[in-house]
Design a protein around this motif. Structure first.
Motif, PDB file in Angstrom:
ATOM      1  N   ALA A 159       1.178   8.814  80.410  1.00 12.62           N
ATOM      2  CA  ALA A 159       1.665   8.088  79.235  1.00 12.62           C
ATOM      3  C   ALA A 159       0.571   7.199  78.653  1.00 12.62           C
ATOM      4  O   ALA A 159       0.465   7.044  77.439  1.00 12.62           O
ATOM      5  CB  ALA A 159       2.889   7.256  79.607  1.00 12.62           C
ATOM      6  N   GLN A 160      -0.253   6.633  79.533  1.00  7.43           N
ATOM      7  CA  GLN A 160      -1.332   5.779  79.057  1.00  7.43           C
ATOM      8  C   GLN A 160      -2.373   6.568  78.271  1.00  7.43           C
ATOM      9  O   GLN A 160      -2.859   6.120  77.221  1.00  7.43           O
ATOM     10  CB  GLN A 160      -2.005   5.077  80.244  1.00  7.43           C
ATOM     11  CG  GLN A 160      -3.197   4.212  79.869  1.00  7.43           C
ATOM     12  CD  GLN A 160      -2.852   3.109  78.912  1.00  7.43           C
ATOM     13  OE1 GLN A 160      -2.175   2.156  79.268  1.00  7.43           O
ATOM     14  NE2 GLN A 160      -3.303   3.206  77.665  1.00  7.43           N
ATOM     15  N   MET A 161      -2.702   7.740  78.740  1.00  9.13           N
ATOM     16  CA  MET A 161      -3.682   8.550  78.011  1.00  9.13           C
ATOM     17  C   MET A 161      -3.107   9.063  76.691  1.00  9.13           C
ATOM     18  O   MET A 161      -3.828   9.208  75.705  1.00  9.13           O
ATOM     19  CB  MET A 161      -4.199   9.670  78.900  1.00  9.13           C
ATOM     20  CG  MET A 161      -5.160   9.162  79.973  1.00  9.13           C
ATOM     21  SD  MET A 161      -6.083  10.456  80.828  1.00  9.13           S
ATOM     22  CE  MET A 161      -4.826  11.058  81.949  1.00  9.13           C
ATOM     23  N   ALA A 162      -1.802   9.312  76.672  1.00  6.19           N
ATOM     24  CA  ALA A 162      -1.168   9.687  75.407  1.00  6.19           C
ATOM     25  C   ALA A 162      -1.269   8.534  74.413  1.00  6.19           C
ATOM     26  O   ALA A 162      -1.495   8.751  73.218  1.00  6.19           O
ATOM     27  CB  ALA A 162       0.298  10.064  75.648  1.00  6.19           C
ATOM     28  N   ARG A 163      -1.121   7.305  74.900  1.00  4.26           N
ATOM     29  CA  ARG A 163      -1.282   6.137  74.037  1.00  4.26           C
ATOM     30  C   ARG A 163      -2.713   6.066  73.494  1.00  4.26           C
ATOM     31  O   ARG A 163      -2.929   5.767  72.319  1.00  4.26           O
ATOM     32  CB  ARG A 163      -0.949   4.866  74.826  1.00  4.26           C
ATOM     33  CG  ARG A 163      -1.471   3.557  74.248  1.00  4.26           C
ATOM     34  CD  ARG A 163      -0.710   3.091  73.025  1.00  4.26           C
ATOM     35  NE  ARG A 163       0.613   2.643  73.334  1.00  4.26           N
ATOM     36  CZ  ARG A 163       0.918   1.408  73.761  1.00  4.26           C
ATOM     37  NH1 ARG A 163      -0.026   0.511  73.929  1.00  4.26           N
ATOM     38  NH2 ARG A 163       2.167   1.076  73.994  1.00  4.26           N
ATOM     39  N   LEU A 164      -3.695   6.338  74.337  1.00  8.31           N
ATOM     40  CA  LEU A 164      -5.088   6.322  73.889  1.00  8.31           C
ATOM     41  C   LEU A 164      -5.317   7.333  72.776  1.00  8.31           C
ATOM     42  O   LEU A 164      -5.989   7.040  71.786  1.00  8.31           O
ATOM     43  CB  LEU A 164      -6.028   6.630  75.058  1.00  8.31           C
ATOM     44  CG  LEU A 164      -6.222   5.536  76.110  1.00  8.31           C
ATOM     45  CD1 LEU A 164      -7.067   6.069  77.265  1.00  8.31           C
ATOM     46  CD2 LEU A 164      -6.853   4.295  75.505  1.00  8.31           C
ATOM     47  N   LEU A 165      -4.747   8.523  72.918  1.00 10.12           N
ATOM     48  CA  LEU A 165      -4.926   9.555  71.895  1.00 10.12           C
ATOM     49  C   LEU A 165      -4.299   9.136  70.569  1.00 10.12           C
ATOM     50  O   LEU A 165      -4.852   9.400  69.501  1.00 10.12           O
ATOM     51  CB  LEU A 165      -4.304  10.873  72.376  1.00 10.12           C
ATOM     52  CG  LEU A 165      -5.026  11.563  73.543  1.00 10.12           C
ATOM     53  CD1 LEU A 165      -4.222  12.766  74.013  1.00 10.12           C
ATOM     54  CD2 LEU A 165      -6.429  11.983  73.139  1.00 10.12           C
ATOM     55  N   ARG A 166      -3.161   8.449  70.642  1.00  8.15           N
ATOM     56  CA  ARG A 166      -2.502   8.000  69.401  1.00  8.15           C
ATOM     57  C   ARG A 166      -3.288   6.884  68.741  1.00  8.15           C
ATOM     58  O   ARG A 166      -3.535   6.902  67.539  1.00  8.15           O
ATOM     59  CB  ARG A 166      -1.072   7.532  69.696  1.00  8.15           C
ATOM     60  CG  ARG A 166      -0.117   8.653  70.074  1.00  8.15           C
ATOM     61  CD  ARG A 166       1.322   8.168  70.006  1.00  8.15           C
ATOM     62  NE  ARG A 166       1.566   7.010  70.856  1.00  8.15           N
ATOM     63  CZ  ARG A 166       1.920   7.083  72.130  1.00  8.15           C
ATOM     64  NH1 ARG A 166       2.063   8.277  72.707  1.00  8.15           N
ATOM     65  NH2 ARG A 166       2.133   5.996  72.852  1.00  8.15           N
ATOM     66  N   THR A 167      -3.662   5.889  69.522  1.00  8.70           N
ATOM     67  CA  THR A 167      -4.315   4.710  68.943  1.00  8.70           C
ATOM     68  C   THR A 167      -5.717   5.014  68.451  1.00  8.70           C
ATOM     69  O   THR A 167      -6.211   4.368  67.519  1.00  8.70           O
ATOM     70  CB  THR A 167      -4.375   3.552  69.955  1.00  8.70           C
ATOM     71  OG1 THR A 167      -5.037   4.001  71.153  1.00  8.70           O
ATOM     72  CG2 THR A 167      -2.976   3.070  70.322  1.00  8.70           C
ATOM     73  N   ALA A 168      -6.366   6.002  69.052  1.00  8.85           N
ATOM     74  CA  ALA A 168      -7.738   6.330  68.648  1.00  8.85           C
ATOM     75  C   ALA A 168      -7.785   6.897  67.242  1.00  8.85           C
ATOM     76  O   ALA A 168      -8.862   6.975  66.641  1.00  8.85           O
ATOM     77  CB  ALA A 168      -8.356   7.316  69.633  1.00  8.85           C
ATOM     78  N   THR A 169      -6.646   7.310  66.698  1.00  4.01           N
ATOM     79  CA  THR A 169      -6.609   7.830  65.330  1.00  4.01           C
ATOM     80  C   THR A 169      -6.245   6.744  64.322  1.00  4.01           C
ATOM     81  O   THR A 169      -6.234   7.006  63.115  1.00  4.01           O
ATOM     82  CB  THR A 169      -5.588   8.977  65.217  1.00  4.01           C
ATOM     83  OG1 THR A 169      -4.268   8.481  65.525  1.00  4.01           O
ATOM     84  CG2 THR A 169      -5.931  10.105  66.188  1.00  4.01           C
ATOM     85  N   GLU A 170      -5.953   5.538  64.799  1.00  7.46           N
ATOM     86  CA  GLU A 170      -5.599   4.451  63.893  1.00  7.46           C
ATOM     87  C   GLU A 170      -6.832   3.915  63.174  1.00  7.46           C
ATOM     88  O   GLU A 170      -7.959   3.992  63.676  1.00  7.46           O
ATOM     89  CB  GLU A 170      -4.934   3.302  64.672  1.00  7.46           C
ATOM     90  CG  GLU A 170      -3.583   3.661  65.267  1.00  7.46           C
ATOM     91  CD  GLU A 170      -2.988   2.496  66.039  1.00  7.46           C
ATOM     92  OE1 GLU A 170      -3.502   1.354  65.897  1.00  7.46           O
ATOM     93  OE2 GLU A 170      -2.028   2.713  66.789  1.00  7.46           O
ATOM     94  N   HIS A 171      -6.591   3.361  62.013  1.00  7.71           N
ATOM     95  CA  HIS A 171      -7.672   2.748  61.243  1.00  7.71           C
ATOM     96  C   HIS A 171      -8.247   1.571  62.026  1.00  7.71           C
ATOM     97  O   HIS A 171      -7.508   0.799  62.641  1.00  7.71           O
ATOM     98  CB  HIS A 171      -7.120   2.256  59.898  1.00  7.71           C
ATOM     99  CG  HIS A 171      -8.145   1.613  59.035  1.00  7.71           C
ATOM    100  ND1 HIS A 171      -9.305   2.252  58.646  1.00  7.71           N
ATOM    101  CD2 HIS A 171      -8.191   0.370  58.476  1.00  7.71           C
ATOM    102  CE1 HIS A 171     -10.021   1.446  57.892  1.00  7.71           C
ATOM    103  NE2 HIS A 171      -9.374   0.297  57.769  1.00  7.71           N
ATOM    104  N   GLN A 172      -9.560   1.459  62.035  1.00  4.97           N
ATOM    105  CA  GLN A 172     -10.298   0.371  62.678  1.00  4.97           C
ATOM    106  C   GLN A 172     -10.299   0.442  64.202  1.00  4.97           C
ATOM    107  O   GLN A 172     -10.631  -0.530  64.872  1.00  4.97           O
ATOM    108  CB  GLN A 172      -9.768  -1.012  62.240  1.00  4.97           C
ATOM    109  CG  GLN A 172     -10.086  -1.324  60.771  1.00  4.97           C
ATOM    110  CD  GLN A 172      -9.668  -2.727  60.388  1.00  4.97           C
ATOM    111  OE1 GLN A 172      -8.494  -3.000  60.163  1.00  4.97           O
ATOM    112  NE2 GLN A 172     -10.638  -3.624  60.310  1.00  4.97           N
ATOM    113  N   ILE A 173      -9.944   1.579  64.773  1.00  2.00           N
ATOM    114  CA  ILE A 173     -10.025   1.747  66.227  1.00  2.00           C
ATOM    115  C   ILE A 173     -10.856   2.993  66.539  1.00  2.00           C
ATOM    116  O   ILE A 173     -10.600   4.067  66.001  1.00  2.00           O
ATOM    117  CB  ILE A 173      -8.636   1.891  66.876  1.00  2.00           C
ATOM    118  CG1 ILE A 173      -7.816   0.616  66.660  1.00  2.00           C
ATOM    119  CG2 ILE A 173      -8.764   2.175  68.371  1.00  2.00           C
ATOM    120  CD1 ILE A 173      -6.431   0.668  67.263  1.00  2.00           C
TER     121      ILE A 173
END
Length: 305
Positions: free
Chosen positions: A169-183
């Motif tokens: 679940a943590q790595m899934a969070r990383l994949l989602r947040t890495a596509t956010e603006h400014q990350i």
């Protein structure tokens, strides 16, 4: 700060014409809990309770804004000033050697990380720290959210903190947040060998006035560096780590592969392959610097120099 928080609650409650029992009923806690908060005794309020009090008293987020200051004392002295600077930073650049940075952690991962360590005083303090960590993440969604650039050591992906499901679940969070603006997220693979930050994590903060600070951290210690000369040396270390790490797109592929338990299939590209992909990414972006709005990469030149 706990006394100030309690005084604000008492003043707002009195102005609303509520008894402690009535306020407790509206926030789903017993009246003695309201008494403890107003007297700054017993357990400190959770972030959830601070929100409930704000809503019940029409405080316009006053209590939620005070809450982080109440909880700073739940952390060691050496980290409090760093936390204060982090809340003001317009850019956060972090190398994580052992665990996913707090700003990107899931609740279960954060609880697993915070449940160990000699500074932990018990279950109640653990929940306080988890609440504070999750509360700090709210700044990522704020209008003036900071630029966040994270380099994860490959060990961060390979260590199953909290167990298999929590880590997935943590790595899934990383994949989602890495596509956010400014990350931006990169992975530093094992094959890079030794480097200047080996053994500890490193964070660089840029404040609104342009001042920079560096923070190094191990399992049971932390050091805040504010001397400009020392900060520049740590900034160079960070730039070298960023240059050695996988490009962002390859980093996401590696995270995805590990998440799918494809450890043998998560082949780390050769250095020549990484250079080729990095050059293609730079060409696609029109030759812009890989790092947005910050310090240039080693070997690059600022306009006019």
């Amino acid at each position: 700060m706990a006394a100030l928080f309690g005084a604000r609650v008492r003043r707002l409650r009195t102005a609303a014409g509520l008894t402690q029992a009535e306020l407790g009923e509206r926030t789903h806690v017993v009246s003695t809990r309201i008494t403890q908060i107003e007297r700054a005794s017993g357990a400190k309020p959770t972030l959830e309770l601070a929100r409930a009090l704000d809503a019940a008293l029409g405080a316009d987020d006053l209590l939620v804004e005070l809450w982080p200051y109440v909880y700073r004392k739940a952390f060691p002295d050496w980290s409090r000033k760093f936390m204060a600077l982090s809340e003001r930073a317009v850019a956060v650049h972090e190398y994580a050697a052992h665990v996913v940075p707090g700003l990107l952690q899931t609740e279960d991962y954060a609880r697993a990380v915070l449940s160990v360590g000699r500074t932990l005083g018990g279950k109640e303090q653990l929940e306080e720290r988890v609440s504070l960590r999750l509360g700090r993440q709210e700044r990522r969604g704020a209008p003036r959210r900071p630029e966040l650039w994270v380099i994860l050591d490959e060990a961060v992906l390979r260590r199953p903190v909290g167990g298999r499901d929590v880590m997935r679940a943590q790595m899934a969070r990383l994949l989602r947040t890495a596509t956010e603006h400014q990350i931006t997220v990169q992975v530093l693979p094992f094959d890079q060998g030794e480097h200047d930050a080996l053994g500890g994590s490193l964070t660089l903060l840029t404040l609104p006035d342009g001042m920079e600070a560096a923070y190094t951290e191990g399992a049971h210690y932390g050091q805040l560096i504010e001397d400009p000369g020392e900060v520049r040396r740590f900034a160079l270390t960070y730039d070298r780590l960023r240059a050695a790490a996988l490009p962002p797109l390859m980093s996401l592929d590696m995270i995805r592969s590990v998440m799918e338990d494809n450890h043998r299939g998560a082949k780390v590209p050769s250095r020549s392959e990484r250079r080729r992909v990095a050059q293609e990414q730079l060409q696609q972006s029109g030759g812009r610097q890989l790092r947005r709005g910050g310090r240039p990469l080693p070997g690059s030149r600022r306009p006019g120099t």
